[in-house]
Every structure is written in structure tokens, then in C-alpha cells.
Scaffold this motif. Structure first.
Motif, PDB file in Angstrom:
ATOM      1  N   GLN A 105     -31.066  37.818  54.956  1.00 33.29           N
ATOM      2  CA  GLN A 105     -30.196  38.260  56.119  1.00 33.29           C
ATOM      3  C   GLN A 105     -29.039  39.231  55.696  1.00 33.29           C
ATOM      4  OE1 GLN A 105     -30.784  35.280  54.844  1.00 33.29           O
ATOM      5  NE2 GLN A 105     -31.121  33.979  56.750  1.00 33.29           N
ATOM      6  N   HIS A 106     -28.491  39.203  54.565  1.00 35.75           N
ATOM      7  CA  HIS A 106     -27.710  40.185  53.804  1.00 35.75           C
ATOM      8  C   HIS A 106     -28.358  41.355  53.429  1.00 35.75           C
ATOM      9  CE1 HIS A 106     -24.591  36.564  52.731  1.00 35.75           C
ATOM     10  NE2 HIS A 106     -24.739  37.008  54.134  1.00 35.75           N
ATOM     11  N   LEU A 107     -29.588  41.529  53.090  1.00 41.14           N
ATOM     12  CA  LEU A 107     -30.399  42.677  52.838  1.00 41.14           C
ATOM     13  C   LEU A 107     -30.552  43.385  54.292  1.00 41.14           C
ATOM     14  CD1 LEU A 107     -33.209  41.608  50.420  1.00 41.14           C
ATOM     15  CD2 LEU A 107     -31.276  43.197  50.144  1.00 41.14           C
ATOM     16  N   GLU A 108     -30.846  42.665  55.319  1.00 40.57           N
ATOM     17  CA  GLU A 108     -31.040  43.338  56.601  1.00 40.57           C
ATOM     18  C   GLU A 108     -29.534  44.063  57.142  1.00 40.57           C
ATOM     19  OE1 GLU A 108     -32.339  42.058  61.103  1.00 40.57           O
ATOM     20  OE2 GLU A 108     -32.155  40.814  59.459  1.00 40.57           O
ATOM     21  N   ARG A 109     -28.757  43.443  56.805  1.00 39.51           N
ATOM     22  CA  ARG A 109     -27.279  43.884  57.267  1.00 39.51           C
ATOM     23  C   ARG A 109     -27.038  45.098  56.292  1.00 39.51           C
ATOM     24  NH1 ARG A 109     -23.944  45.782  60.451  1.00 39.51           N
ATOM     25  NH2 ARG A 109     -21.514  45.605  60.030  1.00 39.51           N
ATOM     26  N   LEU A 110     -27.261  45.142  55.099  1.00 35.22           N
ATOM     27  CA  LEU A 110     -27.144  46.255  53.969  1.00 35.22           C
ATOM     28  C   LEU A 110     -27.800  47.480  54.539  1.00 35.22           C
ATOM     29  CD1 LEU A 110     -25.965  47.419  51.531  1.00 35.22           C
ATOM     30  CD2 LEU A 110     -27.851  46.400  50.233  1.00 35.22           C
TER      31      LEU A 110
END
Length: 324
Positions: free
Chosen positions: A299-304
Motif C-alpha cells: 500500500q505504501h509503495l502504491e502511495r509512493l
């Protein structure tokens, strides 16, 4: 970018300017240092014209490297840089190891050292001064002292270590601007009348967010972890802040740097983990981080990825305008 040396007697001191590049340390799938990937990483970064390379420092996971790995990392960065800009190497931790790392860096051809905090313990000002003296004495290299974590120098202590011939800079990673302003004043007063070039650095995580405030007290140099994975964004911000393009500064802060900091603050260690993840998103495999750090969640990779896209779009527009 060419660089000059300032003669203060001994040693020769490389004068730093521009954006400072703190490369990651790539690891293979088996967990070993990937020197080929590191050499490529440094070479690609140099194509964007940084003012200096800081190998095996915080972004380079210095805290996880044994002496042999450290030596390979520094030597690889030195060879890849080939004298185009100065190479500083991290040192610090337990006193005996800090002295050893300093000697290894000198043998590997580094131009200087960034002194990271001692291991774990809180120390009084006198102890930090003594620690700095002993690490500085371990090699012939010039040293930048890093004020952060458990190595918090009082203005008086900073002035004391600044008087050491081989201490050539003070980097702040605490963010107490009142205290830093007094430190800058104390160091300048201590060095008044001496023929010594001394530089101050903003070393806050995602330093661009605090650059306007630091510049207000005369601290213009800063380290850019973003340069590792998005040099276009890093340079667009540097160009905007140094030319007074406040609209671009504000836009990059609002749409890229502030969202990146919000994401960074969700998990301890993301200041490094997100940099490596950002490189992977740009197509550069440098492996993950070593424990105790953790790699970003899906999820944080997608946000990044969304944050990165926004920053690149702004940098692209800025680059087109700068080329006109």
C-alpha cells in the motif's frame, strides 16, 4: 561538476556546493553488497551534476556494514566518481570502530569523512568533544561533524570541535533552529581571524522541506536523499530555491515533498526504505534494506508511486521552462 580544494595547511579540503548526493548501498538477493549496482548508481547520479558524493552514510545503511563491506562500498564510490567530485565516507559508532572506519576510508581513497553519532550512549559535551578529537586523529582526512540523535553538540562544544584543524564542517540533523542559529554564530566567532573555510549543512531527513528555514540562518548546503531516485525533482527544487522561484518551491513542497514526509513518518526507518523503493520504481534494482529496517508495504509503495509521479510532472515542467 568540477570542485576546488581549500588550503588550510593539512589536509586539503574539498569545497562543497550544489546538491549533495548520498547514494544507497545496494544488496543482492543473498544479502551481499552489490558493488556493480553501486558503481552504476553513483555513475548515473554523477550525470546529474551533484556537488559531492557521501558514500556509506545514513542513506547508505552505514549502521549495517562491517569493515570489509564498508571498505568495498567506499572504494567502489571513489572509483566510480573518478575525481569528478569529492567523496566523503561515513564513520562513527563505537570509538574503536569509528577510528578503524576512518582509516579504511582513507585507504580507499575518500576525500573526507562524515562523523556520525557514537554508539547508543548519551554523552555530555566534553565526551562528544573527546570522541570527535579521537576519531579526527585516526586519519588524515577532513571531517564534517554530524549533529543528530545522541550526538547533540551545544554551541560551545560545536565551536570547540570547529577549532580542530581537520574539522571542516557542521551538519545539523536535529532541527532546533534557535540552537542552530546560536551554534552558527558561536562557530563563526571561534573561527574569526583564522584562515579556515568552514561549511554548515542541513542534514534533516528529506531536507528540502526545511531548506527555506535553514537558508534563513545562513545554512545553504543540504543533503538530498531524493536525488538517489529522482534527481530531476531534487535539481528542480534546488534550482527553484536558489533562483528565488517561490512558485515552484511551493508547488514541489505541496505536491511532492510534504506528501513524501507524511508517508515517511508512518514507519520508522522509511527515510531509507522509501529511497530504495523509489529507485526500484524507477527501474533500478538495488535490493531491499537490511534489518532492523523494513521494506515498504504494498500500500505504501502504491502511495509512493503516486507521489513520485506528481513530483516528476512538476520537475518536467520546470525543466522545460529552464531550457527556454
Amino acid at each position: 561538476m568540477a570542485f576546488t580544494y581549500v588550503d588550510i595547511g593539512s589536509p586539503e579540503v574539498p569545497k562543497l556546493d550544489g546538491v549533495l548526493f548520498f547514494p544507497v548501498t545496494p544488496f543482492t538477493g543473498a544479502g551481499h553488497i552489490d558493488t556493480a549496482a553501486l558503481a552504476d548508481h553513483v555513475a548515473r547520479g554523477l550525470d546529474f551534476g551533484p556537488g559531492g558524493v557521501f558514500a556509506a552514510c545514513g542513506t547508505g545503511e552505514f549502521h549495517t556494514l562491517d569493515p570489509e563491506e564498508y571498505g568495498r562500498a567506499v572504494r567502489t564510490a571513489v572509483e566510480a566518481t573518478a575525481g569528478r567530485v569529492p567523496v566523503f565516507a561515513g564513520t562513527g559508532g563505537p570509538l574503536s570502530l569509528a577510528r578503524r572506519y576512518s582509516r579504511i576510508a582513507q585507504e580507499a581513497g575518500a576525500d573526507g569523512l562524515l562523523l556520525l553519532p557514537p554508539y547508543l550512549v548519551e554523552a555530555p559535551a566534553a565526551g562528544l568533544i573527546a570522541y570527535t578529537r579521537q576519531v579526527v586523529a585516526a586519519s588524515d582526512l577532513p571531517v564534517i561533524v554530524y549533529n543528530r540523535s545522541n550526538a547533540r553538540f551545544t554551541p560551545e562544544a560545536a565551536a570547540e570541535v570547529a577549532r580542530l584543524d581537520k574539522v571542516v564542517g557542521f551538519k545539523d540533523g536535529v532541527g532546533d533552529l534557535d540552537r542552530l542559529s546560536r551554534t552558527v554564530s558561536a562557530v563563526r566567532s571561534a573561527l574569526s581571524g583564522r584562515d579556515k573555510d568552514f561549511q554548515f549543512f542541513n542534514g534533516m531527513p528529506t531536507a528540502e522541506v526545511t531548506v527555506p528555514a535553514y537558508r534563513g540562518i545562513g545554512v545553504e548546503l543540504y543533503s538530498s536523499a531524493v536525488f538517489c531516485f529522482a534527481p530531476e525533482i531534487s535539481l528542480a527544487f534546488h534550482r527553484a530555491v536558489t533562483t528565488g522561484d517561490q512558485d515552484t518551491v511551493d508547488l514541489l513542497l505541496r505536491d511532492f515533498f510534504h506528501p513524501l514526509v507524511t508517508l515517511r513518518d508512518k514507519v520508522p526507518g522509511y527515510a531509507v526504505s522509501l529511497v530504495k523503493a523509489g529507485m526500484a520504481l524507477r527501474g533500478h534494482d538495488v535490493g531491499g534494506v537490511r534489518p532492523p529496517l523494513t521494506d515498504p508495504s504494498p500500500q505504501h509503495l502504491e502511495r509512493l508511486g503516486r507521489i513520485l509521479d506528481a513530483g516528476l510532472a512538476i520537475a518536467g515542467r520546470d525543466g522545460e521552462e529552464a531550457a527556454r
